[in-house]
Design an enzyme around this catalytic site. Structure first.
Site, PDB file in Angstrom:
ATOM      1  N   HIS A   1       0.872  -1.285   0.284  1.00 58.86           N
ATOM      2  CA  HIS A   1       0.119   0.245  -0.221  1.00 58.86           C
ATOM      3  C   HIS A   1       0.942   0.988   0.104  1.00 58.86           C
ATOM      4  O   HIS A   1       2.588   1.328  -0.169  1.00 58.86           O
ATOM      5  CB  HIS A   1      -1.085  -0.314   0.888  1.00 58.86           C
ATOM      6  CG  HIS A   1      -0.049  -0.029   2.731  1.00 58.86           C
ATOM      7  ND1 HIS A   1       0.501  -1.085   3.479  1.00 58.86           N
ATOM      8  CD2 HIS A   1      -0.102   1.156   3.330  1.00 58.86           C
ATOM      9  CE1 HIS A   1       0.780  -0.815   4.969  1.00 58.86           C
ATOM     10  NE2 HIS A   1       0.273   0.488   4.393  1.00 58.86           N
TER      11      HIS A   1
ATOM     12  N   HIS B   1       1.738   3.909   1.841  1.00 56.52           N
ATOM     13  CA  HIS B   1       2.090   4.777   3.627  1.00 56.52           C
ATOM     14  C   HIS B   1       3.275   4.403   3.374  1.00 56.52           C
ATOM     15  O   HIS B   1       3.919   3.495   2.178  1.00 56.52           O
ATOM     16  CB  HIS B   1       1.967   3.557   4.409  1.00 56.52           C
ATOM     17  CG  HIS B   1       1.009   4.628   5.023  1.00 56.52           C
ATOM     18  ND1 HIS B   1      -0.377   3.524   5.842  1.00 56.52           N
ATOM     19  CD2 HIS B   1      -0.326   5.430   4.549  1.00 56.52           C
ATOM     20  CE1 HIS B   1      -1.252   3.776   6.739  1.00 56.52           C
ATOM     21  NE2 HIS B   1      -1.533   4.897   5.612  1.00 56.52           N
TER      22      HIS B   1
ATOM     23  N   ASP C   1       5.878   4.047   4.268  1.00 54.33           N
ATOM     24  CA  ASP C   1       6.847   3.300   5.253  1.00 54.33           C
ATOM     25  C   ASP C   1       6.845   1.760   4.024  1.00 54.33           C
ATOM     26  O   ASP C   1       7.668   0.839   4.927  1.00 54.33           O
ATOM     27  CB  ASP C   1       7.247   2.624   6.921  1.00 54.33           C
ATOM     28  CG  ASP C   1       5.392   2.401   6.980  1.00 54.33           C
ATOM     29  OD1 ASP C   1       4.771   2.412   6.434  1.00 54.33           O
ATOM     30  OD2 ASP C   1       4.850   1.487   8.120  1.00 54.33           O
ATOM     31  N   HIS C   2       6.353   1.687   3.470  1.00 55.95           N
ATOM     32  CA  HIS C   2       6.085   0.622   2.826  1.00 55.95           C
ATOM     33  C   HIS C   2       6.521   0.832   1.912  1.00 55.95           C
ATOM     34  O   HIS C   2       6.518  -0.357   0.618  1.00 55.95           O
ATOM     35  CB  HIS C   2       4.799  -0.271   2.971  1.00 55.95           C
ATOM     36  CG  HIS C   2       4.469  -0.470   4.257  1.00 55.95           C
ATOM     37  ND1 HIS C   2       3.981  -1.461   4.494  1.00 55.95           N
ATOM     38  CD2 HIS C   2       3.717   0.362   4.819  1.00 55.95           C
ATOM     39  CE1 HIS C   2       4.075  -2.245   5.210  1.00 55.95           C
ATOM     40  NE2 HIS C   2       3.710  -1.007   6.088  1.00 55.95           N
TER      41      HIS C   2
ATOM     42  N   HIS D   1      -6.766  -1.599   5.543  1.00 55.17           N
ATOM     43  CA  HIS D   1      -6.171  -0.885   5.619  1.00 55.17           C
ATOM     44  C   HIS D   1      -6.503   0.912   5.252  1.00 55.17           C
ATOM     45  O   HIS D   1      -6.353   2.130   5.882  1.00 55.17           O
ATOM     46  CB  HIS D   1      -4.351  -0.830   5.784  1.00 55.17           C
ATOM     47  CG  HIS D   1      -3.389  -0.065   6.082  1.00 55.17           C
ATOM     48  ND1 HIS D   1      -3.384   0.070   8.200  1.00 55.17           N
ATOM     49  CD2 HIS D   1      -3.100   0.736   5.719  1.00 55.17           C
ATOM     50  CE1 HIS D   1      -2.614   0.490   8.158  1.00 55.17           C
ATOM     51  NE2 HIS D   1      -1.967   1.440   6.652  1.00 55.17           N
TER      52      HIS D   1
ATOM     53  N   GLU E   1       1.919  -8.672   9.902  1.00 55.00           N
ATOM     54  CA  GLU E   1       2.266  -7.602  10.367  1.00 55.00           C
ATOM     55  C   GLU E   1       1.665  -7.687  12.090  1.00 55.00           C
ATOM     56  O   GLU E   1       0.678  -8.829  11.894  1.00 55.00           O
ATOM     57  CB  GLU E   1       1.614  -6.010  10.186  1.00 55.00           C
ATOM     58  CG  GLU E   1      -0.067  -6.562   9.687  1.00 55.00           C
ATOM     59  CD  GLU E   1      -0.497  -4.268  10.322  1.00 55.00           C
ATOM     60  OE1 GLU E   1       0.118  -4.236  11.963  1.00 55.00           O
ATOM     61  OE2 GLU E   1      -1.624  -4.636   9.779  1.00 55.00           O
TER      62      GLU E   1
END
Lengths: 601, 993
Positions: A68, A70, A72-73, A157, A203
């Site tokens: 996705h 974000h 941090d991804h 999410h 996760e």
């Protein structure tokens, strides 16, 4: 035994910088390519030198999958593809593909333009990187190459978040990315079918949390906002631009609508408008309510929420303001906070997690006096509330997903080590599957036991059916004769005749012969006749013939008698049988070795 | 093949002959009234049309068919027409004959399905074809056809419920084919077993040929349960369904299949899981108290608890269909133990249900000490010391918090199912009701209005069990600000039934309701009603609040509040209703309160109860008509009717006076006694018709020469017209009429029509119009006779009775003579006595909004439209969607009729409807603001007439009835106004250029 190897380069016992390498069936896949928010040096990106010390990554990776948008991804994606060098396919869903570059560009601006960093990726690099992206649809099976296939599932999410099912041959891995098992105001719940993967990489942000009912939280939130508004106070809600902000907006928007409230709601502008546009567009990715009503009215076309202007903060009267960033560490949210902090009628609601050291973290821990730059102190009189609106699965949600997918092994990433440890215990106890929680750079090896599919010829199967009678019983194994042909990576089970024909081989007869000495005083023909009678009495239901040429035939087994030269009493029996009659032949030889019963003749 | 071809030729050459025969037949058919319409263009088909040769036609068709496609085509056409009972067997024989010859699977399949269809024919007993059907089954090779044949057998079996031998044979056939390799065949076999199998008669396998795997004595259940483990999910589903079918047919399912059924709950396929949920539920209802062991421990629990746990688990299933099913099912497991029940609401108590029973207390401590964080407080998930995870067996079954999950499910279908289940369970368990309160209140916040509404309704249903705490009331009341009217009204309804615990609660509720009133003034009535119940429910809690509420002061006089203030009225309603059962309260009232009481008691009598006030004459009036007067009123009504029935001769002196007095009495009675208002009104109107008739038929009028009595003629004509109108009102405005009354009404109408006819004959010249109206009248009589054949014996000596006697003469004689006969009969006929049915209700409508009080004109630009909100309650209107209309009358005489949308009608109670709609107004420019009138009309049509009002089920839609019904009499359509008109001040302004 085949193995699946999983190595987290980031997100191993840690939150942030998600990047996981998976080798499965000879394929190498990179799952997510994120950055770490907490660092400003090299540590912010995953350590790609783990893959190769020098040169490009293309030859070492078969594909990259982004779950996705974000940061941090996906934050390290341009760095990896353009600066380190990767030309292979990058897979992400359509909404992710649309929103990801906006966030990357924003991130680049802040780092380069504001902080003045050099040696960072450029706008062009982002564009080049996005050209390598292959979009994915939900539940669409995409063949990366002949053997590797991937399939995306809905993950909740944020808009466009996906779980991926990676399959090579019969081995498979599911990577969840971030997911949410409870639906919210704008997204549905994650769902996966019973795909029974070998490894489920999940996760575990909220490994130790079981959240209260969502409705409870929503009601509390609305009540707090409503009360504060009725008192004439101002409410500040620090958010990150995308994801939670949209949920809270919808929540407040519908509440305002329902309750006929008039107080203004503002949203600090920026990338939000662009992103909102995409939210309006990707209706199919949202929840039931929005999907069903968008024809009448798209829920993301807000009536009550207006863009914020800096000057509004000083307006009298109640208002609600959403401002970025979410941890009150900089920017507009901090400015507004400073203005409003002095008045006890006002309120700040922190809707998510705050990193240590930020103002958000400080006030949540009850600090009422803040030191600002330039020795100034700030008295915090306004009310501080915390509402967890984070859209990650809680412990129960993780368990639920495991139950849905029924994996053979578990692997936890994207969480704190201590909390993971707790959840690991629970999972092992509850589902009795192995659970791993590797640290960054640590490799977990999972041996798999894949079943090997074999094609069976229909003729052979039918023949066996005819022999066996009724329907096959799934609980009972049955043996059958056939020839296994391994050719060009495929296995085939055929009857031996067909195998011979296919391979162009001649059939060889295999016969066993054996001599059995027998003490018998009679003449040869009499002995033979004795044997004939003996066998006839022992073997009922077999065809036994006494042939005139001095042999006895039992089915295809030939028995001859000859007397030895020295001792006429010692006869030598010659037995000969073909390979197919091995069972009967060996039985006969042992039988005859015992000698003939006396009194037969 | 060659033979069939030959035959085709043959039939073709005989064509003219065929045709002639057919035509002849047609002539006969017309006499015997066969309604089949022959088709001219296809001679081959014609044969089939004639009744006796249906089978023969089919035979020829099938023989003619050169290939399977043709045959199939013929069969398809054949299937479209019904077959008479007597020819069914013949047709079946032909079909079977063809079946044996046919090589194509699809044709055989169609034949098999036709056999099943034909066996269903009403009146046909299919036992004669059982043998053949079984025979075909034995020889069939194709799996699809086999499946279809089994289906046919199933039909045959269900047609012959009382024949055990056939049944037994069919079951044996099914058992034999159960081992088929095609799933469809197995499915059908299981279905057959489920529909026909019996439990009491075990299947004995005495003959060798049948399924060797099923050795010994097996009963149907164990055979079916073998297929719970079939490899095909469809067969597994069919097996469960068959078992459920057995259960539905009243067979007792054995408990031994419980474990198998439970295993199916974890099946890979959703339809299997869904069916398994039902299966397990059935078992839980059959054996609630039996004890089952818990795997992996040596404890045991009741079966119903085990099932409850397992189904709770299914609420978090992957498929939403299963979730809906599970949530629904949960609601009907009422025997579950309370502590299991309560865990469905607790998400944090995620330990295994079973273990909990022993470790209940200890576990609770652990959870309250906070192993898991709740996410509501910051940093409460900081790691604490590690707990002994072995003793607390967490997250095992997921059954805990089943409702928490169900209520926050993604699909609103699941949420609604969960809310309904909650309500069912809560109604049977007060303690659970208490617990689920918070969750229901949370649902008031759902994103889908339907769910919100449902949860409010549910809360109302269970509110007898619960007393709301202050904080709970607070959250409930917060919804009062909702902008949706339905939600607010549902909530008002809820508050009507709620118990609260403290006087603070009352105060809070009052405050919020007043706030609501302020924000949405249209809620006035609903809010007042709500306060009425709140007051009468909690008199003792209101008592200490009275001085504050009425703002009285021990020493000082306070200013008198404004009597027109809705908020003040609201407070008074609360106080007066509380005072009804609290005699000490009036002592606290100040003088103006008493005055206001008197005023409100008069103006809002439905909201303000009669009070026993000291030194006030009011209570006298109130107490007099309060008790036991319904019976006496009933008696009075009956007596009046009896008295009227003594008038045999309309000419009798004083008859008119008697009627006049009776009508007056009845009207007054209707006003006094609301229960009898419908009946009294009905009688009064009927008598009024009679009175009018009587006046019109007065002697002197008819003895005069025509030119002399023009004036009288006019009054008589007017009377006839009025009677007609009144009869329509009688017929359509009142509900609960029986056909007897309808006949009486029609009778009066007929009289009025006769009167009209006579009057026309007298005044008008020329024969032509007279002839046509005479004919029309005769038609009316005929249709009357047809419609009320059953009622004719009751109409002895009446007008119609006499007319029917004279009918032969009437139909042949000349119009002038007809008129004469009519005239005499009319004058001779007596008063038909009215018999009252049990319940008659008059349809009424009250327009609540607009109130017509506003002085501010509604301004809008001419040529554009303005929307006017209309809110009205309708009582005793059947099917309002079709018959209620809104009429707008402009001052210039223009009128518009508006048909509200079906969605605008809500049904808050039995016999009560609510119309909330918008009408669009528009007009050209006016110079002054002026008033328009809005009223509600009841539309009727006499074509959908008479008995239909007694049977609303048979009633067709408004438009349907006109199109499809044959019209016996010319449909008379019209409207009856049934509400008081409301005036609205409007002002269309000319558009500015």
């Amino acid at each position: 035994m085949p193995e699946i190897k999983v190595t987290p380069l980031g997100a191993g016992q840690d939150v942030g910088r998600s990047c996981i390498l998976v080798s499965i069936g000879g394929k190498n896949i990179m799952l997510d390519c994120g950055m770490h928010m907490g660092y400003n040096d090299d540590r912010r990106f995953p350590d790609f030198s783990y893959i190769t010390q020098n040169g490009r990554l293309t030859e070492f990776l078969d594909c990259v999958i982004i779950s996705h948008f974000h940061l941090d991804h996906c934050g390290a994606l341009p760095f990896m593809s353009e600066m380190v060098g990767y030309d292979g396919p990058i897979y992400m869903t359509h909404p992710t593909k649309a929103i990801c570059p906006i966030l990357l560009e924003d991130f680049r601006k802040i780092t380069v333009d504001k902080k003045g960093e050099t040696n960072f990726f450029t706008s062009q690099m982002i564009k080049d990187c996005m050209k390598k992206v292959v979009p994915l649809n939900l539940h669409q099976t995409v063949q990366v190459d002949d053997e590797l296939e991937i399939k995306a599932y809905y993950a909740g999410h944020v808009l466009g978040a996906a779980m991926v099912h990676i399959k090579v041959g019969l081995e498979s891995v599911v990577y969840t990315g971030d997911y949410n098992m409870t639906p919210d105001r704008h997204l549905g719940a994650a769902w996966i079918d019973k795909c029974r993967p070998d490894v489920l990489i999940s996760e575990s942000t909220y490994a130790t949390t079981i959240r209260d009912s969502k409705r409870c939280r929503e009601r509390d939130f609305l009540k707090k906002v409503h009360e504060s508004i009725e008192r004439g106070g101002k409410v500040l809600i620090p958010v990150f631009a995308l994801g939670r902000a949209q949920e809270l907006c919808i929540l407040l928007e519908t509440f305002w609508e329902r309750m006929n409230l008039k107080a203004p709601i503002y949203f600090s502008t920026g990338l939000t408008e662009k992103a909102n546009h995409y939210y309006k567009l990707f209706i199919t990715w949202t929840n039931q309510k929005i999907r069903k009503t968008f024809v009448q009215r798209n829920m993301f076309e807000f009536k009550h929420i207006k863009p914020f202007d800096r000057s509004y903060a000083d307006n009298p009267g109640p208002m609600v303001v959403f401002a970025t960033p979410g941890m009150l560490h900089a920017g507009q949210s901090l400015q507004i906070f400073k203005k409003w902090a002095g008045h006890e009628k006002n309120m700040v609601i922190m809707p998510g997690y705050c990193v240590q050291g930020t103002i958000g973290h400080k006030i949540l821990n009850g600090q009422r006096k803040l030191e600002m730059e330039g020795r100034a102190t700030l008295d915090v009189k306004l009310q501080v509330e915390y509402m967890s609106f984070s859209a990650h699965a809680d412990a129960k949600g993780i368990m639920q997903l495991i139950r849905m997918a029924e994996p053979r092994n578990m692997l936890l990433v994207h969480g704190e080590a201590v909390k993971m440890e707790f959840l690991k215990g629970k999972i092992e106890q509850e589902f009795s599957v192995d659970c791993h929680m590797p640290a960054n750079g640590e490799t977990v090896t999972v041996t798999t036991n894949p079943s090997v599919p074999v094609d069976i010829s229909l003729n052979l199967l039918k023949r066996e059916m005819a022999l066996g009678g009724t329907l096959p019983d799934p609980k009972k194994p049955r043996t059958m004769h056939g020839t296994l042909i391994m050719k060009e990576n495929s296995l085939k089970l055929v009857s031996s005749e067909q195998a011979l024909k296919e391979l162009g081989l001649n059939e060889h007869q295999l016969r066993f012969t054996c001599r059995v000495p027998l003490q018998d005083p009679h003449s040869d023909p009499d002995t033979l006749h004795g044997i004939y009678l003996h066998l006839k009495s022992v073997l009922k239901g077999y065809t036994i013939q006494h042939l005139p040429d001095g042999t006895v035939m039992v089915e295809s087994i030939v028995i001859k008698v000859s007397s030895s030269a020295e001792d006429p009493n010692t006869k030598v029996l010659l037995l000969s049988w073909s390979y197919q009659d091995e069972d009967l032949g060996s039985f006969l030889s042992t039988l005859l070795k015992k000698g003939l019963p006396s009194g037969l003749c | 093949m060659s033979l069939t071809e030959c035959r085709t030729e043959l039939s073709a050459s005989h064509f003219p002959l065929n045709m002639a025969a057919h035509l002849k037949k047609r002539v006969y058919e017309e006499f015997s009234q066969v309604v089949q319409i022959p088709q001219e263009e296809a001679p081959a088909k014609k044969l089939r049309l004639s009744k006796p040769s249906k089978s023969a036609a089919l035979h020829i068709d099938l023989c003619k068919a050169t290939n399977s496609t043709d045959a199939l085509q013929y069969l398809l056409q054949f299937a479209r027409k019904p077959v008479e009972v007597e020819s069914v067997e013949g047709v079946i024989r032909i079909l079977l004959e063809h079946y044996y010859k046919e090589t194509d699977n699809s044709v055989r399949l169609k034949i098999a399905s036709l056999l099943g269809l034909l066996s269903k024919t009403q009146g046909f007993r299919p036992d004669c074809i059982v043998d053949d059907a079984i025979n075909t089954l034995n020889n069939e090779k194709s799996h699809q056809v086999l499946a279809q044949l089994l289906d046919t057998l199933l039909v045959i079996g269900t047609q012959l419920p009382e024949s055990p031998t056939v049944r037994q044979r069919l079951i044996e056939m099914a058992c034999k084919h159960l081992s088929d390799s095609y799933f469809g065949v197995r499915n059908k076999c299981l279905k057959l077993l489920g529909c026909l199998g019996t439990v009491d008669a075990p299947l004995t396998k005495d003959n060798e040929g049948l399924g060797t795997s099923l050795g010994g004595v097996r009963d149907v259940q164990s055979i079916i349960s073998d297929y719970f483990g079939d490899q095909d999910p469809r067969v597994r589903t069919a097996a469960i369904k068959a078992m459920l079918q057995l259960h539905e047919r009243g067979m007792k399912i054995h408990e031994i299949i419980y474990n198998q059924a439970c295993r199916l709950l974890t099946d890979d396929y959703e339809q299997v899981r869904s069916a398994a949920v039902q299966m397990v539920w059935v078992l839980s209802q059959l054996y609630p108290e039996s004890i089952v062991p818990i795997p992996s421990s040596n404890e045991e629990i009741r079966l119903v608890d085990d099932v409850f746990g397992k189904i709770s688990h299914m609420v978090s299933d992957g498929s939403w269909m299963v979730r809906v099913q599970a949530a629904k099912t949960l609601g009907s497991i009422l025997q579950v133990s309370p502590h299991f029940l309560e865990q469905t609401l607790d998400k944090k108590l995620m330990s295994d249900l079973r273990r909990k029973r022993t470790a209940h207390e200890r576990a609770k401590e652990l959870f309250t000490s906070g192993e898991f964080s709740s996410g509501r407080k910051w940093a409460d998930d900081a790691p604490k010391e590690k707990l002994d995870t072995n003793t607390v067996y967490l997250i095992a079954s997921g059954a805990c918090g089943a409702f928490v999950h169900g209520l926050e499910d993604e699909m609103f279908e699941v949420r609604i199912a969960a809310v309904e289940a909650l309500s069912q369970l809560a109604r049977s368990s007060p303690s659970f009701a208490e617990k689920c309160l918070d969750f229901l209140v949370d649902m008031f916040n759902d994103e889908i209005e339907e769910v919100r509404l449902q949860s409010i309704h549910v809360l109302r249903e269970i509110s007898t069990h619960i007393t709301l705490r202050e904080d709970q009331l607070d959250t409930v009341l917060a919804v009062l600000e909702d902008s949706s009217r339905d939600i607010r009204e549902a909530l008002h309804e809820l508050i009507c039934y709620t118990n609260v615990s403290t006087k603070e609660c009352i105060q809070l509720a009052l405050l919020e309701l007043l706030k609501n009133l302020n924000k949405y003034p249209t809620d006035r009535n609903s809010v007042w009603k709500c306060l009425k119940f709140l007051g009468s429910r909690h008199p003792t809690l209101v008592l200490p609040l009275v001085p504050e509420l009425l703002s009285t002061h021990p020493y000082f006089d306070t200013p008198e509040p404004d009597m027109d203030d809705p908020a003040y009225i609201a407070v008074l309603v609360l106080v007066f209703n509380a005072a009804k059962s609290c005699p000490t309260m009036p002592a606290l009232f100040s003088d103006h309160t008493f005055r206001h009481y008197a005023y409100l008691r008069d103006s809002l009598s439905h909201l303000v109860p009669p009070l026993r006030l000291p030194g006030n004459g009011l209570d006298l009036v109130d107490s007099r008509c309060s008790s036991g007067s319904v019976e006496s009123a009933q008696l009075f009504l009956q007596q009046s009717l009896n008295r009227v029935s003594t008038i045999q001769n309309l000419e009798a002196p004083g008859a008119q006076d008697l009627l006049n007095f009776t009508i007056r009495d009845l009207r007054r009675l209707g006003e006094l006694q609301t229960e009898l208002a419908g009946a009294a009104d009905f009688c009064a109107t009927y008598l009024r018709c009679q009175l009018l008739l009587m006046k019109a038929l007065q002697e002197k009028l008819w003895n005069m020469a025509v030119p002399l009595c023009l004036k009288q003629n006019v009054t008589a004509t007017a009377a006839a017209q009025q009677i007609l109108e009144e009869t329509y009102k009688l017929e359509f405005l009142y509900s609960g009429l029986e056909s007897r009354q309808v006949a009486t009404i029609h009778h009066v109408r007929l009289q009025a029509k006769a009167l009209q006819l006579v009057l026309t004959a007298r005044t008008r010249q020329g024969l032509d119009p007279l002839i046509s109206s005479c004919e029309k009248f005769l038609q009316d009589i005929e249709s009357f006779q047809r419609l009320f054949l059953a009622e004719l014996p009751h109409l002895q000596d009446s007008f119609v009775d006499k007319l029917l006697e004279l009918m032969p003469r009437l139909s042949s004689c000349k119009p002038v003579e007809t008129v004469k006969i009519l005239q005499t009969t009319l004058r001779q006929s007596g008063l038909l006595q009215l018999r009252l049915p049990e319940q008659i209700h008059r349809a009424t409508a009250t327009i609540i909004e607009p109130t017509g009080e506003s002085d501010n004109p509604l301004k809008f630009t001419t040529g554009l439209v303005v929307a006017l909100d209309i809110d009205a309650t309708l009582e005793h209107v059947q099917d309002p969607q079709n018959i209620v209309k809104v009429q707008v009358l402009y001052p210039d005489g223009q009128s518009h009729m508006i048909h509200p949308k079906p969605g605008d009608f809500r049904k808050p109670g039995p016999n009560r409807h609510r119309l909330i709609t918008q009408v669009y107004l528009s007009h050209t420019a006016w110079t002054e603001p002026s008033q328009i009138e809005v009223r509600l009309l009841l539309a009727y049509s006499s074509s959908s007439t008479s008995l239909s009002s007694a049977s609303p089920a048979s009633k067709l839609g408004w438009s349907d009835s006109i199109d499809s019904l044959p019209q016996p009499e010319a449909a008379v359509e019209g409207t009856i106004p049934f509400s008081k008109p409301v005036k609205v001040y409007i002002m269309p302004k000319p558009a500015r250029r």
